[in-house]
Design a protein around this motif. Structure first.
Motif, mmCIF file in Angstrom:
data_model
loop_
_atom_site.group_PDB
_atom_site.id
_atom_site.type_symbol
_atom_site.label_atom_id
_atom_site.label_comp_id
_atom_site.label_asym_id
_atom_site.label_seq_id
_atom_site.Cartn_x
_atom_site.Cartn_y
_atom_site.Cartn_z
ATOM 1 N N TYR A 59 3.856 -1.595 -11.173
ATOM 2 C CA TYR A 59 4.872 -2.362 -11.864
ATOM 3 C C TYR A 59 4.530 -2.528 -13.334
ATOM 4 C CZ TYR A 59 6.316 -3.694 -7.164
ATOM 5 O OH TYR A 59 6.739 -3.672 -5.854
ATOM 6 N N THR A 107 10.318 -5.931 -6.665
ATOM 7 C CA THR A 107 9.634 -5.283 -5.564
ATOM 8 C C THR A 107 10.279 -3.926 -5.306
ATOM 9 O OG1 THR A 107 9.105 -7.403 -4.517
ATOM 10 C CG2 THR A 107 8.925 -5.422 -3.166
ATOM 11 N N SER A 137 10.491 -0.590 -2.868
ATOM 12 C CA SER A 137 10.237 -0.212 -1.487
ATOM 13 C C SER A 137 11.004 1.068 -1.176
ATOM 14 C CB SER A 137 10.638 -1.333 -0.524
ATOM 15 O OG SER A 137 12.022 -1.615 -0.619
#
Length: 124
Positions: free
Chosen positions: A60, A69, A71
């Protein structure tokens, strides 16, 4: 070869949340490392987040760490970017990208394939 299509962008009030999706088609999606970049008006495209092919490592930018986040769901050929506590400075066009090369995930030069982008606008 892989084709990428982003979705999920829109207008949101500061402090709100969005989930961006990037749908991939082509050969062996599960073998690609994936990244998210963004570009605000008048600025260069910058790194946001990245995830390895099997999801075992994520990366990040400092500007979004703790609020975003990344994913992926290889069964759905899709990578996601969940963004929380959004700020006006997050306003940009967000792009997903793919590479079969490991390392330097923060660099635009590492990626061979790019989506068309999806607009995220955060109002004060």
């Amino acid at each position: 070869q892989v084709q990428l299509v982003e979705s999920g962008g829109g207008l949101v009030q500061a402090g709100g949340s969005l989930r961006l999706s990037c749908a991939a088609s082509g050969r062996t999606f599960s073998s690609y490392n994936m990244g998210w970049f963004r570009q605000a008006p008048g600025k260069e495209r910058e790194f946001v987040a990245a995830i390895t092919w099997n999801g075992d490592r994520t990366y990040y930018a400092d500007s979004v760490k703790g609020r975003c986040t990344i994913s992926r769901d290889n069964a759905k050929n899709t990578v996601y970017l969940q963004m929380n506590r959004l700020k006006p400075e997050d306003t940009a066009v967000y792009y997903c990208a793919a590479t079969s090369i490991s390392g330097a995930y923060y660099s635009r030069a590492s990626y061979n394939y790019w989506g068309q982008g999806t607009q995220v606008t955060v109002s004060p």
